[in-house]
Design an enzyme around this catalytic site. Structure first.
Site, PDB file in Angstrom:
ATOM      1  N   ASP A 442      -1.745   9.384   7.363  1.00  0.00           N
ATOM      2  CA  ASP A 442      -1.592   7.931   7.441  1.00  0.00           C
ATOM      3  C   ASP A 442      -2.686   7.283   8.285  1.00  0.00           C
ATOM      4  O   ASP A 442      -3.407   7.968   9.026  1.00  0.00           O
ATOM      5  CB  ASP A 442      -0.215   7.623   8.055  1.00  0.00           C
ATOM      6  CG  ASP A 442       0.508   6.539   7.304  1.00  0.00           C
ATOM      7  OD1 ASP A 442      -0.160   5.593   6.881  1.00  0.00           O
ATOM      8  OD2 ASP A 442       1.744   6.641   7.165  1.00  0.00           O
ATOM      9  N   ASP A 506       3.431   1.051  -0.016  1.00  0.00           N
ATOM     10  CA  ASP A 506       4.767   1.165   0.578  1.00  0.00           C
ATOM     11  C   ASP A 506       5.770   0.360  -0.245  1.00  0.00           C
ATOM     12  O   ASP A 506       6.969   0.454  -0.018  1.00  0.00           O
ATOM     13  CB  ASP A 506       4.767   0.646   2.024  1.00  0.00           C
ATOM     14  CG  ASP A 506       4.429   1.743   3.029  1.00  0.00           C
ATOM     15  OD1 ASP A 506       4.330   2.919   2.621  1.00  0.00           O
ATOM     16  OD2 ASP A 506       4.259   1.426   4.226  1.00  0.00           O
TER      17      ASP A 506
HETATM   18  C1  GLA Z   1       3.474   4.227   6.882  1.00  0.00           C
HETATM   19  C2  GLA Z   1       3.523   4.873   5.501  1.00  0.00           C
HETATM   20  C3  GLA Z   1       4.941   5.223   5.140  1.00  0.00           C
HETATM   21  C4  GLA Z   1       5.519   6.141   6.207  1.00  0.00           C
HETATM   22  C5  GLA Z   1       5.407   5.489   7.564  1.00  0.00           C
HETATM   23  C6  GLA Z   1       5.822   6.438   8.663  1.00  0.00           C
HETATM   24  O1  GLA Z   1       4.022   2.956   6.857  1.00  0.00           O
HETATM   25  O2  GLA Z   1       2.948   4.043   4.529  1.00  0.00           O
HETATM   26  O3  GLA Z   1       4.997   5.829   3.878  1.00  0.00           O
HETATM   27  O4  GLA Z   1       4.839   7.369   6.180  1.00  0.00           O
HETATM   28  O5  GLA Z   1       4.090   5.037   7.845  1.00  0.00           O
HETATM   29  O6  GLA Z   1       5.765   5.863   9.898  1.00  0.00           O
END
Ligand code: GLA
Length: 702
Positions: A442, A506
């Site tokens: 990430d 997301d």
């Molecule tokens: C980001 C990612 C999510 C998840 C969160 C975890 O927002 O896009 O898919 O992995 O972090 O904190």
């Protein structure tokens, strides 16, 4: 002249006056003999215009003002205030196959530029450049941009904007006079990144018309331009955005510009897509050459920070029953990371949540024949972490000023050897101690103050993450890496060389995803795009879509699940099983075929298909987005098939919606035999669907 040519496009360079200009970039042109070259040179020569210089405007590659060019130059820089003007002379230009290397020299500015253009068999044009300081003083490079001329009929521009949960939204507009510019300074490509820019004619659509695209293969700061000048020329440009002082070339040093990726299609946007997919898939290390893409269940929306052996075990049991092939443990397994405001940077398994380490849960998962993946965010650190307490000097910052936080985090300065090694060694240790096939990596904040020891370092930070990914893969052969950045904030054509998958967004709402996936898929093949079936009530939009709509949406990517499946109903589990089985049976086609996006909107719907290269099979989806205008929807046509072949056209009933707004099924339901010609030109009647429901079709040569 130098003519690079493949099956569908040509680029022609013409040499005169000790420089190179581009005479044509577009439709394929036949062989040019000496007479044709001479004729073309004069045929395309522009007249001098009143009020201008006594030189004819040309599509100069380097666009120097000293040669009478009046627009944005390719190179900008200086030597502490002097040598700001450029006049490059062509030293050599040589062609080998469909590749051209040109060497330019500016004696006064004391610079050398090497430009390489390669037109690949997929009609993707790769352009590389390097700028070398031949002088005895430092050269302050401000930018180097790639430019390609646009044909007169390129009168519109398609680019993309977006934000968290709404990435890659299209905007299409007329190309006006002046500079139209998209610039990204997030220190990553970003949610708002245009991913590519496409110039096109106002009549160009998915299936027909001309289109010219240009993108950067780069995950850092970026520039995308289109320029229309008063001399009648239009051009598309792109490059790396350099911050002040970011590249200062010492005597003898070179700047290697990130690669540009361009493509021409006379078969609409689908042609641009096919060119990109064919080129990406032709690379020797392409992911589908290694193995089929495993059906993945990611734990984020299933458990968030609520990690426990028992809870995960129950989900894994259900996942195994459904046929899941990879389970990924998301954020929350390390250090003090029980919430998102602490622990980031401490990549050591937490004894609080995993007292016996990760091995028992990994063994449990592996024993069911499922592989295991794990989440990291190695470029970031929470202030409340052991790492930050020990090394507060390891963050990117202007000396004397702490940057504003983003999700309670700062950016780790990977250009510092100590910080880079810390991340590499901690991640490496976790990977060495555990059987981990895959990492989700990430990147959840912008680089607002990308400064290391007083100097801007977005470029070096970007190169560092590429290096780190490559090193992790070298140490752990077979390791796959997913690039995530608050969803789809680092999806770009540079990262495809270092990562194996993108978390597309997301946004997991199937309706919103239709648009995001459609446009991300313009240049990124579906095998790269994580597409997961979400829970009954979606976590982002709080909307409920029926399971059929959710699974059809998720099929056209690297399919998976983002859901605590122990909460799924029996009906949902049955559909998930069919979804997984259908995906496994058809992923070879889904991840190798040509894309067909219908231009005919059949009643506020979107139709998308993948047709096998040999045209023996195809899979199409028809997704009703909003309610149909007519009570009898239009007849749908299916393009891209072989006109003479007879196909069995069948609805995949176990995955399609069965809840229609009509009294009877269409006459052909559930299958009919038709030729490709009939399907493309006559088509067949669909049922009237309720909004937010879909149909899945299998088309097989009989
Ligand atoms: C980001 C990612 C999510 C998840 C969160 C975890 O927002 O896009 O898919 O992995 O972090 O904190």
């Amino acid at each position: 002249m130098i003519h690079l040519r493949q099956s569908r496009s040509s680029i022609i360079f013409s040499e005169s006056d000790e420089t190179l200009s581009i005479l044509h970039w577009g439709k394929k042109i036949g062989d040019l003999n000496a007479a044709a070259e001479k004729a073309l040179a004069v045929a395309t020569q522009k007249p001098h215009f009143h009020g201008g210089l006594d030189v004819a405007p040309r599509n100069l590659i380097l666009r120097e003002h000293s040669r009478g060019f009046i627009g944005h130059p390719a190179l900008r820089g200086h030597r502490n205030g002097v040598a700001a003007s450029n006049h490059f002379k062509l030293k050599s230009a040589s062609q080998k196959d469909q590749s051209m290397v040109a060497l330019f020299h500016d004696e006064i500015a004391e610079l050398e530029i090497t430009l390489t253009y390669t037109l690949t068999p997929s009609d993707v044009l790769l352009i590389d450049a390097s700028v070398k300081n031949l002088g005895t003083t430092d050269y302050f490079l401000e930018h180097f941009l790639y430019w390609l001329p646009l044909a007169e009929q390129a009168d519109e521009l398609l680019d993309f904007y977006g934000h968290w949960t709404k990435e890659r939204q299209p905007q299409r507009r007329e190309i006006g006079y002046g500079l139209t510019s998209r610039e990204g300074f997030e220190g990553r490509s970003g949610h708002d990144y245009t991913i590519t820019q496409v110039a096109l004619n106002h009549s160009t659509n998915f299936r027909s018309g001309e289109a010219w695209s240009l993108a950067m293969a780069w995950s850092g700061n970026n520039i995308h331009h289109v320029e229309r000048l008063i001399d009648g020329s239009k051009a598309i440009g792109a490059g790396e955005y350099l911050l002040p002082g970011e590249v200062i070339l010492k005597p003898g040093e070179s700047y290697e510009a990130p690669r540009a990726i361009a493509s021409f299609s006379d078969q609409g946007l689908d042609g641009i897509t096919s060119n990109h997919y064919d080129w990406i898939r032709s690379r020797s290390n392409h992911i589908t050459k290694v193995r089929p893409r495993p059906l993945t269940l990611n734990m984020w929306e299933a458990v968030y920070f609520n990690h426990s052996f028992e809870g995960i075990k129950k989900i894994v049991d259900k996942a195994a029953e459904i046929g899941v092939e990879r389970v990924v443990l998301d954020d929350g397994w390390f250090g003090s990371r029980r919430t998102d405001n602490k622990g980031l940077g401490d990549w050591v398994v937490s004894k609080d949540v995993w007292p016996d380490g990760l091995q028992p849960i990994i063994k449990y998962i592996n024993d069911k024949g499922i592989e295991f993946g794990l989440w990291f965010e190695g470029e970031m650190v929470n202030a409340d972490s052991d790492l930050y307490r020990a090394h507060p000097d390891w963050i990117l910052q202007e000396p004397g000023r702490i940057p504003v936080e983003g999700r309670w985090q700062q950016v780790l300065d990977l250009t510092k050897e100590g910080a880079y090694n810390h991340v590499l060694n901690q991640v490496d240790a976790v990977l060495s101690e555990n059987n981990i096939a895959y990492i989700k990596w990430d990147h959840n904040r912008h680089l607002s103050d990308p400064i290391s020891d007083g100097r801007a370092v977005v470029r070096k930070q970007t190169q560092a993450i590429y290096r780190l990914f490559d090193e992790l893969k070298r140490r752990h052969p077979g390791l796959e890496i997913e690039s995530c950045a608050s969803g789809g904030g680092r999806v770009d054509l540079g990262m495809i060389e270092h990562a194996d998958r993108f978390w597309t967004s997301d946004q997991n709402d199937a309706l919103e995803r239709q648009q995001i996936q459609r446009w991300t898929g313009l240049v990124i093949p579906p095998e790269f795009l994580g597409t997961h079936v979400g829970p009954t009530v979606g976590h982002q939009m709080h909307r409920t879509h029926n399971i059929s709509f959710r699974v059809i949406n998720a099929l056209f990517g690297h399919a998976g699940i983002e859901w605590n499946v122990t909460e799924a109903s029996d009906e949902e589990i049955a559909t998930l099983k069919s979804y997984v089985a259908f995906y496994k049976k058809n992923r070879d086609l889904l991840h190798s075929g040509d894309v067909v996006r219908s231009d005919v909107l059949v009643g506020n719907a979107q139709m998308y298909g993948t047709v096998a290269k040999d045209k023996k099979r195809a899979i199409f989806s028809y997704m009703q987005l909003t309610s149909a205008d007519n009570f009898g929807p239009l007849v749908a046509t299916f393009e891209g098939l072989d006109s003479k072949t007879t196909y069995t056209f069948k609805v995949v009933e176990e995955l399609s919606s069965q809840d229609f707004l009509q009294k009877s099924h269409p006459g052909w339901w559930p299958s009919v035999a038709m030729t490709g010609e009939q399907l493309a030109n006559i088509g067949l009647q669909l049922p009237v669907l309720k909004p937010e429901s879909g149909l899945l079709f299998e088309i097989v040569a009989s």
